[in-house]
Design an enzyme around this catalytic site. Structure first.
Site, PDB file in Angstrom:
ATOM      1  CD  GLU A  66      27.659  41.725  33.935  1.00 55.03           C
ATOM      2  OE1 GLU A  66      27.808  42.534  34.875  1.00 55.03           O
ATOM      3  OE2 GLU A  66      27.772  40.505  34.095  1.00 55.03           O
ATOM      4  CE1 TYR A 105      32.104  43.404  36.706  1.00 58.58           C
ATOM      5  CE2 TYR A 105      30.246  44.563  35.704  1.00 58.58           C
ATOM      6  CZ  TYR A 105      30.756  43.468  36.379  1.00 58.58           C
ATOM      7  OH  TYR A 105      29.935  42.431  36.694  1.00 58.58           O
ATOM      8  CG  ASP A 140      32.213  43.583  40.351  1.00 53.21           C
ATOM      9  OD1 ASP A 140      33.123  42.839  40.790  1.00 53.21           O
ATOM     10  OD2 ASP A 140      31.012  43.252  40.377  1.00 53.21           O
ATOM     11  CB  CYS A 177      42.426  33.120  51.726  1.00 57.58           C
ATOM     12  SG  CYS A 177      41.857  34.801  52.010  1.00 57.58           S
TER      13      CYS A 177
END
Ligand code: SF4
Length: 346
Positions: free
Chosen positions: A40, A123, A141, A212
């Site tokens: 990460e 995050y 993020d 959506c």
């Protein structure tokens, strides 16, 4: 359906999609916190393909948190050489030492303790806590913010902390118990491979398409972002001072841009050939030929370097620099990309 009801549909749609479409990435082989944490941190601001080689080399050299904590700073910057944003590796080092001192060498499982480690923000803490410890802690993020903003048609600016907090809370409320890590990764994957940032997203392949609010072209307006300041431009003359097979390098100051890394000698501004020779004389390098002049630019987040590089053949190796041959330069001195691109010029 309101925005929260749309988000509530994510787990049952995304998890089967992720099971079928997840990329095979080295850091997904296990849920070892050290591996997830390292990946990460490396992936911040950096492409997946660029990270793979660095990730493998780093773990081969430093296979445990204890090994990372005990590593020399120069070893770490060499392993990070070319990856950029070097403050990340310094924070990794400090965090490993904190884990050894405060947690007995065991990576903490509690979100607050993870978040308290150097270099770990909301995050990264969310990613580690969910992927490694099955906590309902979203890792929000740019990819995830884009997905949420488009899915829900949210016109708030995603660069505002308030918006981020609201999206994080909305996602936390729909996390599926027992599958938190998979859900975090599935959201990231949708943003990285389908709901893309530049150009048209792959709505045809998206498991959320029928729900959506942006699939009909509304994605062009979302997410709403703050306007970026243009980069500051700086001119630099870089010197490749060569004496026989050796080239001069020096260490950068301990603070500021590229702190503590190695560099070729350089001065602000673009010097003419005569001025460059005069500068090398003040260093005592006894320059006798200016062989090449090259131009390159290098972008940092807020600054752009416009570099003129002068290759000068010299008759002396004055103090104040380290003089290293090509093999030593490659092996022992971590040169950031801005300088490394001149390293192999003959
Ligand atoms: S349907 Fe299109 S815009 Fe909406 S989340 Fe999926 S990829 Fe993004």
């Amino acid at each position: 359906m309101d925005a929260q009801e749309i988000l509530a549909q994510l787990p049952e749609r995304l998890l089967p999609w992720f099971a079928a479409h997840a990329r095979d990435l080295p850091w997904r082989a296990d849920r070892e916190p050290y591996h997830v944490w390292l990946s990460e941190i490396m992936l911040q601001q950096t492409r997946v393909e660029a990270v793979k080689g660095y990730y493998a080399r780093f773990l081969a050299a430093l296979p445990s948190i204890a090994a990372l904590a005990a590593a020399q700073p120069d070893t770490l910057t060499k392993l990070w050489e070319g990856l950029g944003y070097y403050s990340r590796v310094r924070a990794l080092h400090a965090a490993a030492q904190q884990i050894m001192a405060a947690h007995g060498g065991v990576f903490p499982s509690d979100y607050a303790a993870i978040r308290a480690l150097p270099g770990v923000g909301d995050y990264t803490a969310g990613a580690i806590a969910s992927i490694c410890f099955d906590r309902p802690t979203p890792a929000v993020d740019g990819n995830v913010l884009r997905v949420v903003a488009r899915l829900t048609g949210d016109m708030r600016c995603v660069d505002d902390e308030k918006t981020k907090r609201a999206h994080r809370a909305a996602l936390a409320a729909v996390y599926p118990a027992g599958q938190c890590g998979l859900f975090t990764q599935a959201l990231m994957e949708l943003g990285a491979t389908v709901c893309l940032p530049n150009g048209a997203p792959g709505c045809d392949q998206c498991p959320m398409r029928d729900l959506c609010r942006s699939a009909d072209g509304g994605w062009k307006r979302l997410p709403v972002r703050r306007e970026k300041k243009p980069r500051r431009r700086e001119e630099l003359t870089v010197f490749l001072l060569r004496c026989g097979e050796q080239t001069a390098v020096r260490r950068r100051p301990g603070t500021g841009l590229l702190a503590g890394l190695w560099e070729f000698p350089n001065v602000p501004g673009h010097l003419s050939a005569q001025e460059a020779i005069a500068q090398a004389e003040t260093w005592g390098a006894q320059p006798h030929a200016l062989e090449q002049v090259l131009h390159r630019t290098h972008m940092f987040t807020h600054v752009e370097w416009d570099m003129r590089c002068c290759l000068l053949r010299c008759g002396a190796t004055p103090e104040g620099f380290i003089w290293a041959d090509a093999a030593e330069l490659a092996r022992a001195y971590a040169l950031p990309t801005a300088f490394r691109m001149f390293r192999d010029i003959e």
